[in-house]
Write an enzyme that holds these catalytic residues in place. Structure first.
Site: not given
Length: 417
Positions: A307, A365, A268-269, A337-338, A227, A311
């Site tokens: 993202r 990601y 675990e990067p 179309c959003e 993280g 996010y």
């Protein structure tokens, strides 16, 4: 990405030439940046005698990227049986793959056991079933430390209301299950969230896991997740991995001395290793002026890079076609179309229709969350390695969209009124 004699380069390769060759939109990854981040983390935790960095492949699972990390000595963190299979295909030894699923069936866990990878369990129900079926297979247990950490509520996974991990308050229950079923617990694991800046919060969670570890006599490793934050803007803040490595290394070594043997320290990067390596190149379809806003509409959208919408993530945007252009303010939007807005009121060199815009920090990601929404094709991926660009995923075609579909013969003719 750097500017060299008026042209932007990625890993020493001209960015616009890659668009000319591979088309747009396209994801481009710089192998040298990935290696820099991996070696930086190795050095930061150099005080620890046994260190294992497991690349969290959910960030970017292209098999070529997996093979790069394997060549540098990395292990692999996986969250699905499909990622396990990709890791094995990339050449990882099963023992170097940690499988950490969430809310999967026991059938999938059994399949991972058959493949010989390390198993990490994050709920008591599955632990009980696992012990009944595989009492001789060593297991790791994911603990939820009840720490609120991370840059966004959607990526904070160690708090008390999270679906991830077994509550630290349920350790006595875990111990009863382990004793009753004769299980060997070889590791303890935690992961508090992504974009962690405050080392103190991370070290607080470390202390919680170390206290829990005292109750497990057969440990071989402790996995502290990851993280770690990377910068998203010029001069942006990031985790001071060197300071954290020094402090955590000292604390871990002291714990091992008290525990009675050298344990392996695992991380675990994912984002830390690949985020800065990725650049997403898109073409401007239209420049549209309204009474309040100037839009730069590009040939991509939330179907390729979700993202910013999912996010509220920030991706720096650069007009690489017009580096010397007059700065103007644009809102960069997609063709879906959003409402798919990449950036609001960004200062860019004057954008013209046809210009190529580059979105930074697109290695983690990003492609992995791409979809075929609006029946759009997913883009190509290119890896820049040793000054050469290599296609590592071709752009999709209509055959890729139709391939999995089963067309019913009785519906293949004209539709009756």
């Amino acid at each position: 990405m750097n500017l060299n004699e008026g042209r932007y380069q990625i890993g020493g390769v001209d960015a616009l030439s890659m668009v000319e060759h591979y088309g747009a939109p396209v994801y481009v990854y710089d192998a040298a940046t990935m290696k820099r981040q991996y070696k930086r983390m190795e050095k930061a935790f150099g005080k620890v005698k046994r260190l294992r960095i497991n690349y969290a492949c959910k960030a970017l699972t292209n098999v070529n990227v997996l093979r790069l990390f394997r060549s540098w000595g990395s292990g692999l963190d996986t969250v699905s049986i499909q990622e396990v299979e990709l890791g094995l295909r990339a050449g990882f030894d099963p023992h170097d793959i940690l499988y950490t699923p969430n809310c999967v069936s026991m059938e999938e866990v059994n399949e991972a056991v058959e493949k010989g990878v390390r198993i990490n369990i994050d709920n008591i129900s599955i632990l009980e079933q696992f012990g009944a079926l595989h009492p001789s297979v060593p297991v790791c247990i994911r603990i939820n430390p009840h720490i609120m950490a991370g840059g966004n509520s959607k990526i904070s996974v160690g708090h008390i209301d999270s679906k991830f991990g077994i509550s630290i308050h349920q350790v006595p229950h875990i111990l009863k299950v382990v004793e009753a079923l004769g299980l060997t617990v070889e590791g303890l694991h935690m992961h508090t969230g992504s974009d962690i800046l405050d080392a103190e919060v991370f070290l607080q969670a470390v202390e919680i896991l170390l206290r829990a570890a005292e109750d497990f006599p057969d440990l071989d490793y402790l996995d502290f997740g990851s993280g770690f934050k990377v910068p998203y803007k010029d001069g942006g803040i990031s985790t001071n991995i060197e300071d954290l490595g020094s402090r955590l290394g000292d604390r871990f070594n002291a714990f091992c001395a008290d525990y009675g043997r050298e344990l392996e320290l695992m991380f675990e990067p994912g984002k830390f290793l690949v985020s800065e390596a990725g650049t997403f190149l898109v073409r401007t379809n239209v420049v549209k002026t309204t009474p309040a806003t100037v839009f730069a509409g590009v040939d991509s959208g939330l179907n390729h890079l979700i993202r910013p919408m999912f996010y509220d993530a920030y991706h720096h945007i650069t007009n690489i076609s017009n580096p010397a252009g007059k700065p103007r303010i644009y809102t960069v939007v997609g063709y879906i179309c959003e409402t798919d807005t990449f950036g609001i009121n960004r200062k860019l060199s004057e954008v013209r229709e046809g210009d190529i815009l580059a979105m930074s920090n697109a290695g983690a990601y990003s492609f992995m969350m791409a979809s075929n929404y609006n029946s759009r094709f997913r883009p190509a991926e290119v890896l820049v390695m040793d000054g050469q660009a290599h296609l590592i995923r071709r752009r999709e075609t209509m055959e890729d969209l139709l391939g999995p579909q089963v067309e019913l013969p009785q519906l293949s003719g004209a539709v009756k009124a």
